[in-house]
Write a protein that holds these residues in place. Structure first.
Motif, mmCIF file in Angstrom:
data_model
loop_
_atom_site.group_PDB
_atom_site.id
_atom_site.type_symbol
_atom_site.label_atom_id
_atom_site.label_comp_id
_atom_site.label_asym_id
_atom_site.label_seq_id
_atom_site.Cartn_x
_atom_site.Cartn_y
_atom_site.Cartn_z
ATOM 1 N N HIS A 38 11.003 5.997 1.954
ATOM 2 C CA HIS A 38 10.004 6.648 2.815
ATOM 3 C C HIS A 38 9.010 5.638 3.375
ATOM 4 N N ALA A 39 8.794 4.515 2.666
ATOM 5 C CA ALA A 39 7.827 3.516 3.100
ATOM 6 C C ALA A 39 8.312 2.697 4.290
ATOM 7 N N HIS A 40 9.592 2.824 4.652
ATOM 8 C CA HIS A 40 10.149 2.088 5.791
ATOM 9 C C HIS A 40 10.092 2.903 7.080
ATOM 10 N N THR A 57 4.991 15.654 9.150
ATOM 11 C CA THR A 57 4.408 16.264 10.337
ATOM 12 C C THR A 57 4.957 15.540 11.563
ATOM 13 N N ALA A 58 4.775 16.130 12.744
ATOM 14 C CA ALA A 58 5.353 15.568 13.967
ATOM 15 C C ALA A 58 4.841 14.167 14.269
ATOM 16 N N ASP A 59 3.622 13.846 13.797
ATOM 17 C CA ASP A 59 3.092 12.495 14.017
ATOM 18 C C ASP A 59 3.502 11.521 12.913
ATOM 19 N N GLY A 60 4.210 12.023 11.897
ATOM 20 C CA GLY A 60 4.699 11.170 10.825
ATOM 21 C C GLY A 60 3.662 10.744 9.815
ATOM 22 N N LYS A 61 2.455 11.307 9.881
ATOM 23 C CA LYS A 61 1.368 10.841 9.022
ATOM 24 C C LYS A 61 1.272 11.570 7.687
ATOM 25 N N GLU A 62 1.817 12.769 7.608
ATOM 26 C CA GLU A 62 1.685 13.550 6.387
ATOM 27 C C GLU A 62 3.043 14.111 5.975
ATOM 28 N N ILE A 63 3.298 14.148 4.683
ATOM 29 C CA ILE A 63 4.488 14.796 4.146
ATOM 30 C C ILE A 63 4.161 16.262 3.912
ATOM 31 N N ARG A 89 0.826 -1.205 0.000
ATOM 32 C CA ARG A 89 0.000 0.000 0.000
ATOM 33 C C ARG A 89 0.863 1.259 0.000
ATOM 34 N N LYS A 90 2.087 1.113 0.475
ATOM 35 C CA LYS A 90 2.959 2.270 0.644
ATOM 36 C C LYS A 90 4.046 2.368 -0.423
ATOM 37 N N GLY A 141 12.805 5.166 -4.746
ATOM 38 C CA GLY A 141 12.529 5.392 -6.151
ATOM 39 C C GLY A 141 11.622 6.582 -6.419
ATOM 40 N N PHE A 142 11.118 7.231 -5.349
ATOM 41 C CA PHE A 142 10.101 8.264 -5.514
ATOM 42 C C PHE A 142 10.451 9.587 -4.835
ATOM 43 N N TYR A 143 11.035 9.521 -3.669
ATOM 44 C CA TYR A 143 11.382 10.733 -2.930
ATOM 45 C C TYR A 143 12.893 10.786 -2.680
ATOM 46 N N ARG A 144 13.466 11.977 -2.845
ATOM 47 C CA ARG A 144 14.853 12.217 -2.485
ATOM 48 C C ARG A 144 14.953 12.650 -1.025
ATOM 49 N N ILE A 145 14.008 13.489 -0.631
ATOM 50 C CA ILE A 145 14.037 14.031 0.721
ATOM 51 C C ILE A 145 12.609 14.389 1.111
ATOM 52 N N VAL A 146 12.258 14.183 2.385
ATOM 53 C CA VAL A 146 10.919 14.541 2.862
ATOM 54 C C VAL A 146 11.018 15.160 4.246
ATOM 55 N N LYS A 147 9.971 15.914 4.576
ATOM 56 C CA LYS A 147 9.746 16.350 5.950
ATOM 57 C C LYS A 147 8.314 15.973 6.298
#
Length: 284
Positions: free
Chosen positions: A217-219, A267-273, A37-38, A259-265
């Motif tokens: 990011h999926a891990h 939210t504090a709960d980790g649920k949203e990019i 799913r991820k 394969g999709f993101y180089r870098i992300v930030k």
């Protein structure tokens, strides 16, 4: 090539090669209906895993993080098993930036598995030589020692051609190596006994490069560790601690294999990019 400007330094993702590895192995005991799913999976149960080094340009220095999978080092069976669709093109990537391999000053290695260390050397004639002859190479002493004397499990990924030609360039560190006030390698263990992560701090912000503790990011889930990890519970505990620190601190997370993101930030709960640099060329 994707770039990210970070308080006076520039991060550029180079072409280190592309692999399609077994999704089940990459997510360990996690059932496929959950991880798929991820992260997309093809009809061979393979997921795309880039092997793209990060070039950090800072204060006139060219700093390479990892070295790609290399070129011309895998036999036909290995190319098939690892689903290699693109071998490393680091020299081409550097040329696009008006650089050569001789311009690399420092190489920071999180660990020395073939898909990270394969680009450290290249074949010239019948011999392997250093691909970056002017660079000092930093890796944890635990990793460096095991690479030269692998055990029954690790000998399949630590190859002499990846370390013998560069051994005079290697500067091992114990638990932490600080390149300067901004960039550090931190020994964690887990994926390999000598595995490290990298932190970049500047302007009150931090980038956390989790290497193979969080290859994509999926891990993100601390319990989603690789079947390839030599010490999976060490991976779980290290990832849990670092992830909590990073989410609470509003860190950026950068990736080597995604394969999709180089870098992300997140939210504090980790649920949203909330911020990201996406890879431009997608295969799945």
């Amino acid at each position: 090539m994707e770039k990210f400007d970070f308080h006076g330094m520039t991060l550029t993702w180079l072409n280190g090669g592309d692999t399609f590895m077994d999704g089940g192995a990459m997510f360990g005991v996690v059932p496929k209906p959950l991880w798929s799913r991820k992260y997309p999976v093809n009809d061979k149960n393979q997921i795309e895993l880039r092997c793209d080094p990060i070039l950090i340009q800072k204060d006139g220095r060219n700093i390479l993080v990892e070295s790609g999978a290399g070129t011309g080092k895998l036999n036909d069976k290995q190319l098939r098993n690892y689903g290699v669709t693109d071998q490393s093109k680091l020299e081409d990537s550097l040329a696009e930036l008006n650089l050569t391999p001789e311009d690399i000053d420092v190489i920071l290695m999180t660990h020395m598995h073939f898909d990270h260390a394969g680009g450290l050397t290249k074949k010239v004639g019948d011999s392997f030589v250093s691909a970056f002859p002017n660079a000092e190479i930093h890796v944890s002493r635990t990793e460096w020692d095991e690479m030269r004397q692998p055990n029954i499990r690790s000998r399949n990924t630590y190859w002499k051609e990846n370390w013998e030609p560069i051994q005079d360039q290697v500067i091992p560190f114990e638990e932490t190596f600080d390149l300067d006030e901004a960039i550090s390698l931190i020994h964690t263990g887990g994926h390999s006994n000598g595995h490290s992560v990298m932190k970049i701090k500047a302007g009150g912000e931090t980038i956390l490069h989790m290497a193979d503790l969080m290859p994509t990011h999926a891990h993100q889930n601390p319990l989603w560790v690789l079947a390839y990890d030599d010490y999976p519970m060490t991976s779980v505990f290290a990832k849990e601690e670092l992830l909590q620190e990073g989410l609470e601190g509003g860190y950026y997370f950068s990736f080597y294999h995604d394969g999709f993101y180089r870098i992300v930030k997140w939210t504090a709960d980790g649920k949203e990019i909330v911020e990201s640099v996406k890879r431009k060329e997608l295969k799945l």
